[in-house]
Scaffold this motif. Structure first.
Motif, PDB file in Angstrom:
ATOM      1  N   GLN A 162       0.829  -1.214   0.000  1.00 49.41           N
ATOM      2  CA  GLN A 162       0.000   0.000   0.000  1.00 49.41           C
ATOM      3  C   GLN A 162       0.859   1.259   0.000  1.00 49.41           C
ATOM      4  OE1 GLN A 162      -0.693  -2.622   2.090  1.00 49.41           O
ATOM      5  NE2 GLN A 162      -2.890  -3.068   2.020  1.00 49.41           N
ATOM      6  N   ASP A 163       2.092   1.151   0.518  1.00 49.30           N
ATOM      7  CA  ASP A 163       2.983   2.320   0.514  1.00 49.30           C
ATOM      8  C   ASP A 163       3.308   2.764  -0.914  1.00 49.30           C
ATOM      9  OD1 ASP A 163       4.400  -0.031   0.098  1.00 49.30           O
ATOM     10  OD2 ASP A 163       6.110   0.538   1.344  1.00 49.30           O
ATOM     11  N   ILE A 164       3.498   1.796  -1.821  1.00 49.34           N
ATOM     12  CA  ILE A 164       3.763   2.139  -3.221  1.00 49.34           C
ATOM     13  C   ILE A 164       2.574   2.881  -3.818  1.00 49.34           C
ATOM     14  CG2 ILE A 164       4.088   1.183  -5.543  1.00 49.34           C
ATOM     15  CD1 ILE A 164       5.825  -0.984  -4.346  1.00 49.34           C
ATOM     16  N   LEU A 165       1.378   2.411  -3.515  1.00 48.47           N
ATOM     17  CA  LEU A 165       0.185   3.053  -4.056  1.00 48.47           C
ATOM     18  C   LEU A 165       0.042   4.477  -3.526  1.00 48.47           C
ATOM     19  CD1 LEU A 165      -2.325   2.937  -5.785  1.00 48.47           C
ATOM     20  CD2 LEU A 165      -3.530   1.860  -3.874  1.00 48.47           C
ATOM     21  N   ILE A 166       0.314   4.669  -2.248  1.00 47.50           N
ATOM     22  CA  ILE A 166       0.246   6.023  -1.677  1.00 47.50           C
ATOM     23  C   ILE A 166       1.249   6.939  -2.366  1.00 47.50           C
ATOM     24  CG2 ILE A 166       0.647   7.379   0.418  1.00 47.50           C
ATOM     25  CD1 ILE A 166      -0.397   4.936   2.009  1.00 47.50           C
ATOM     26  N   GLU A 167       2.455   6.437  -2.599  1.00 50.27           N
ATOM     27  CA  GLU A 167       3.483   7.243  -3.258  1.00 50.27           C
ATOM     28  C   GLU A 167       3.088   7.592  -4.695  1.00 50.27           C
ATOM     29  OE1 GLU A 167       7.134   5.284  -0.621  1.00 50.27           O
ATOM     30  OE2 GLU A 167       6.868   4.734  -2.732  1.00 50.27           O
ATOM     31  N   ILE A 168       2.505   6.622  -5.410  1.00 49.79           N
ATOM     32  CA  ILE A 168       2.058   6.880  -6.787  1.00 49.79           C
ATOM     33  C   ILE A 168       0.915   7.893  -6.788  1.00 49.79           C
ATOM     34  CG2 ILE A 168       0.876   5.839  -8.765  1.00 49.79           C
ATOM     35  CD1 ILE A 168       2.532   3.293  -8.239  1.00 49.79           C
ATOM     36  N   PHE A 169      -0.025   7.707  -5.864  1.00 49.94           N
ATOM     37  CA  PHE A 169      -1.167   8.628  -5.769  1.00 49.94           C
ATOM     38  C   PHE A 169      -0.694  10.049  -5.485  1.00 49.94           C
ATOM     39  CE2 PHE A 169      -4.403  10.730  -3.098  1.00 49.94           C
ATOM     40  CZ  PHE A 169      -5.484  10.702  -3.965  1.00 49.94           C
ATOM     41  N   LEU A 224       1.747   3.730   7.409  1.00 51.55           N
ATOM     42  CA  LEU A 224       1.148   4.196   6.164  1.00 51.55           C
ATOM     43  C   LEU A 224       0.495   5.570   6.339  1.00 51.55           C
ATOM     44  CD1 LEU A 224      -0.413   0.817   4.984  1.00 51.55           C
ATOM     45  CD2 LEU A 224       1.532   1.987   3.945  1.00 51.55           C
ATOM     46  N   LYS A 225      -0.126   5.784   7.481  1.00 51.56           N
ATOM     47  CA  LYS A 225      -0.721   7.102   7.748  1.00 51.56           C
ATOM     48  C   LYS A 225       0.366   8.182   7.787  1.00 51.56           C
ATOM     49  CE  LYS A 225      -4.922   5.765  10.251  1.00 51.56           C
ATOM     50  NZ  LYS A 225      -5.640   5.822  11.553  1.00 51.56           N
ATOM     51  N   LYS A 226       1.479   7.839   8.410  1.00 43.87           N
ATOM     52  CA  LYS A 226       2.590   8.806   8.477  1.00 43.87           C
ATOM     53  C   LYS A 226       3.130   9.089   7.079  1.00 43.87           C
ATOM     54  CE  LYS A 226       7.072   9.668  10.697  1.00 43.87           C
ATOM     55  NZ  LYS A 226       7.735  10.096   9.448  1.00 43.87           N
ATOM     56  N   LEU A 227       3.249   8.065   6.253  1.00 40.79           N
ATOM     57  CA  LEU A 227       3.722   8.244   4.889  1.00 40.79           C
ATOM     58  C   LEU A 227       2.809   9.208   4.133  1.00 40.79           C
ATOM     59  CD1 LEU A 227       5.542   7.480   2.465  1.00 40.79           C
ATOM     60  CD2 LEU A 227       4.006   5.540   2.046  1.00 40.79           C
ATOM     61  N   ALA A 228       1.496   9.020   4.274  1.00 46.12           N
ATOM     62  CA  ALA A 228       0.545   9.909   3.595  1.00 46.12           C
ATOM     63  C   ALA A 228       0.703  11.343   4.074  1.00 46.12           C
ATOM     64  CB  ALA A 228      -0.880   9.417   3.821  1.00 46.12           C
ATOM     65  N   ARG A 229       0.882  11.517   5.375  1.00 47.01           N
ATOM     66  CA  ARG A 229       1.075  12.876   5.910  1.00 47.01           C
ATOM     67  C   ARG A 229       2.368  13.484   5.381  1.00 47.01           C
ATOM     68  NH1 ARG A 229      -0.693  10.329  10.790  1.00 47.01           N
ATOM     69  NH2 ARG A 229       1.487  10.253  11.528  1.00 47.01           N
ATOM     70  N   ASP A 230       3.438  12.691   5.380  1.00 49.41           N
ATOM     71  CA  ASP A 230       4.733  13.194   4.918  1.00 49.41           C
ATOM     72  C   ASP A 230       4.696  13.608   3.452  1.00 49.41           C
ATOM     73  OD1 ASP A 230       5.731  12.730   7.426  1.00 49.41           O
ATOM     74  OD2 ASP A 230       6.784  10.870   6.899  1.00 49.41           O
ATOM     75  N   LEU A 231       3.851  12.939   2.660  1.00 53.56           N
ATOM     76  CA  LEU A 231       3.737  13.249   1.233  1.00 53.56           C
ATOM     77  C   LEU A 231       2.662  14.300   0.958  1.00 53.56           C
ATOM     78  CD1 LEU A 231       4.054   9.622  -0.246  1.00 53.56           C
ATOM     79  CD2 LEU A 231       5.794  11.425  -0.261  1.00 53.56           C
TER      80      LEU A 231
END
Length: 368
Positions: free
Chosen positions: A204-211, A237-244
């Motif tokens: 799911q991290d890859i998908l968040i990064e692509i999105f 994953l929530k932190k990744l979304a916030r960071d991006l």
């Protein structure tokens, strides 16, 4: 299609019916067999967690050990479970035993050694995935003792036969839930949805990064799933979304009991998993009229997705192509509608009736 013969006993064997793809298929089979007057259906839940998340028909005869599996006394508990499983099947005296689960099938076959009952094993894992030296060795030794082996894809059969032999192998996909009651048009929102447990192999991290890279502020990404296998990925994953800088546009639902409502709201299904046996969620999304963008992992997606017709198959970990295909669908409502309609048509080969009939035929006719 119905198989007309005298009443038979079928024993379904699985570690639990907790929330999961394999467990859902077993519950579908239980429901199917329960509706047949010619079948007396038994279900044995013998694992550490005997949770029942999926409903079981009232006329299913349910069996569970009376003792708890004590992890502090793992060896003793395992021996007790072997004895319980062996004795339970002897008491039931079934015409066929159907076991689910790549790790668990070895346990069932080991428990059944020397008994007369025909055991069929359904292997649900990514076909080229090692389960570890011990499990791989046990599978090589024990699978030949099964009356039949059921694999989910032709690719899985091809890979299995490279290093193993068996005279009775069936290829049967999964029954896909039909969402004919959904309104496929009026309720659509600009949502990309992915459904799957929050484990590393789903990526799911890859998908968040692509999105985040696509950067379309009017779209949202919905991730449906829960932490599993002792992997605490939700917060990561929530932190990744916030960071991006997309934390406000990435929705984490956790476990959801009515995922069909989420499919109804969404416009695109995205799937970044690298390890599958047969991904039910792709079929469900297609049944809900969604086009799919998925990595072409081994195995499963290529059995359902025809590239450019009902979605897009992307070479594994090719982020650039995944981004391009997802962006194309996000930009073009007409393509989404056309591919979604095609998805709805093509998934009809995996209806519950057709797939369950295939299971019934395989474990019945093979005994003749």
């Amino acid at each position: 299609m119905d198989i007309n013969h005298k009443t038979s006993k079928i024993c379904l064997v699985i570690h639990s019916l907790q929330a999961g793809g394999m467990e859902r298929v077993m519950s579908e089979l239980a429901s199917y067999f329960a509706g047949k007057k010619s079948v007396e259906t038994h279900l044995i839940l013998y694992g550490i967690n005997r949770e029942i998340f999926y409903s079981v028909p009232d006329n299913i005869i349910l069996h569970k050990p009376s003792f708890k599996f004590d992890n502090n006394k793992r060896f003793i508990s395992t021996i007790r479970t072997v004895i319980y499983l062996r004795n339970s099947i002897k008491r039931i005296d079934p015409d066929s035993v159907l076991s689910f689960g790549e790790y668990w099938n070895n346990f069932v076959l080991l428990s059944m050694l020397g008994l007369k009952y025909p055991v069929y094993v359904s292997d649900r894992s990514q076909p080229d995935k090692s389960l570890g030296k011990v499990q791989d060795y046990l599978r090589k030794c024990l699978y030949p003792t099964a009356k039949g082996i059921i694999l989910q894809t032709e690719k899985a059969k091809e890979i299995y036969l490279r290093n193993n032999k068996h005279s009775n192998i069936g290829v049967i996909g999964n029954p896909i839930r039909e969402f004919a009651h959904l309104n496929y048009v009026s309720a659509k929102e600009k949502i990309v949805i992915m459904v799957g447990r929050l484990i590393k192999s789903k990526h799911q991290d890859i998908l968040i990064e692509i999105f985040a890279k696509i950067n379309k502020p009017d779209w949202k990404l919905m991730i449906v799933g829960y932490d599993h296998l002792k992997q605490q990925n939700m917060e990561r994953l929530k932190k990744l979304a916030r960071d991006l800088k997309v934390g406000d546009r990435v929705i984490f639902t956790g476990k959801h009991d009515h995922v069909e409502e989420l499919y109804q709201k969404s416009s695109i299904f995205a799937f970044t998993s690298s390890s599958e046996g047969f991904p039910n969620v792709i079929g469900e999304a297609m049944s809900a009229g969604l086009p799919v963008v998925a990595f072409d992992c081994v195995a499963g997606p290529s059995e359902m997705i025809k590239d450019g017709y009902n979605g897009f198959l992307v070479p594994l970990f090719d982020r650039s192509t995944f981004e391009n295909k997802l962006s194309l669908l996000m930009d073009n409502e007409e393509v989404r509608a056309e591919q979604g309609a095609n998805a709805l048509k093509s998934i009809r080969d995996f209806t519950k009736e057709k797939i369950c009939d295939s299971f019934h035929s395989f474990i019945s006719n093979s005994n003749n």
